[in-house]
Design an enzyme around this catalytic site. Structure first.
Site, mmCIF file in Angstrom:
data_model
loop_
_atom_site.group_PDB
_atom_site.id
_atom_site.type_symbol
_atom_site.label_atom_id
_atom_site.label_comp_id
_atom_site.label_asym_id
_atom_site.label_seq_id
_atom_site.Cartn_x
_atom_site.Cartn_y
_atom_site.Cartn_z
ATOM 1 N N PRO A 34 72.887 24.363 35.502
ATOM 2 C CG PRO A 34 74.447 24.156 37.367
ATOM 3 C CD PRO A 34 74.541 24.492 35.945
ATOM 4 C CD GLN A 35 68.727 28.644 34.568
ATOM 5 O OE1 GLN A 35 67.682 29.103 34.744
ATOM 6 N NE2 GLN A 35 69.372 28.902 33.505
ATOM 7 C CD GLU A 36 66.138 26.974 43.474
ATOM 8 O OE1 GLU A 36 64.997 26.487 43.893
ATOM 9 O OE2 GLU A 36 66.849 27.823 43.846
ATOM 10 C CG PHE A 37 65.627 23.801 35.001
ATOM 11 C CD1 PHE A 37 65.691 24.971 34.077
ATOM 12 C CD2 PHE A 37 66.994 23.130 34.937
ATOM 13 C CE1 PHE A 37 66.746 25.521 33.428
ATOM 14 C CE2 PHE A 37 68.040 23.607 34.283
ATOM 15 C CZ PHE A 37 67.982 24.845 33.612
ATOM 16 C CG PHE A 38 62.500 20.204 37.929
ATOM 17 C CD1 PHE A 38 61.804 20.116 36.762
ATOM 18 C CD2 PHE A 38 63.932 19.813 38.055
ATOM 19 C CE1 PHE A 38 62.389 19.530 35.669
ATOM 20 C CE2 PHE A 38 64.277 19.165 36.970
ATOM 21 C CZ PHE A 38 63.633 19.217 35.567
#
Length: 251
Positions: A34-38
């Site tokens: 989980p990363q801040e892809f958006f």
């Protein structure tokens, strides 16, 4: 990337403990990456910038404490394929962190309503985790320091911590964080979603136990849970600011 069979969407607000939670989930090797892809806005192609947290605020003193906004360049591309490629572990679990503003921007760039149907269409078997922090004043103090220094996690390199106290900024951010947290809760209810709730206070007290509970609720694992990789950023100055803000910020 293999086939995605389950998706973990960590729904949060800034400075709620979601970075710690996501780092620990990533470390298990079974809960996606989980990363801040958006986080990159379609209007600029850049992550949200300091002054964009104060849209509509015309306080020159406040805005003068923050870096000018880079206009960037519009980006209306679909970010989901790349996110799936980067955020999926070998067992087919994809994970991402999703702020309320990320959801709205993602839906806007895809030309779709910001509903669960959009996410279920693009993310197989979505499961939702809501990270929330009860003390919005402390959360706002943490966010106010971060937008001034650009130190979003312990260890980020900054020239110097020149953050200064500003009661109006903290009040604005506390109200904004409460509004966004409430928006998540209303969205879950409206969309008929049964989310797993992670409370900042419990996570800070015993992070490995909280992550174990999340894995169990989401039917992931068994997995070894790593030691927390991050140190807490709060310090005596933050504590003093919180105490001062409690006397100044409306309830």
């Amino acid at each position: 990337m293999g086939k995605v069979t389950k998706s973990l969407l960590v729904c949060a607000t800034p400075r709620s403990g979601s970075t710690l939670l996501c780092a620990l989930l990533d470390g298990t090797g079974v809960a996606g990456r989980p990363q801040e892809f958006f986080e990159r806005l379609s209007s600029s192609g850049l992550p949200r910038q300091p002054r964009e947290y104060f849209h509509g605020v015309d306080d020159a003193e406040l805005l003068g404490l923050l870096a000018p906004t880079d206009p960037g360049a519009p980006d209306d591309g679909d970010p989901i394929p790349q996110a799936l490629a980067k955020g999926t572990t070998g067992n087919g679990v994809f994970a991402t962190k999703l702020m309320w503003t990320h959801l709205l921007d993602l839906a806007d760039r895809l030309g779709r309503p910001a509903g669960a149907a959009l996410l279920a269409e693009r993310f197989p078997d979505p499961r939702y985790v809501h990270v929330t922090r009860a003390d919005k004043v402390a959360q706002a103090v943490s966010l106010w320091r971060a937008v001034q220094t650009r130190e979003w996690r312990a260890g980020d390199v900054v020239e110097r911590d020149a953050a200064v106290y500003h009661g109006g900024a903290i009040a604005h951010l506390a109200a904004q964080l409460a509004e966004q947290d409430d928006a998540w809760l209303a969205w879950f209810e409206r969309e008929g979603i049964e989310q797993v709730t992670v409370r900042y206070e419990a996570l800070a007290d015993d992070p490995r136990a909280v992550v174990a509970g999340v894995l169990e609720d989401l039917e992931l694992g068994p997995a070894e849970i790593p030691e927390p990789p991050l140190r807490r950023q709060g310090d005596d100055r933050s504590a003093r600011w919180v105490e001062r803000a409690r006397a100044e910020v409306p309830a």
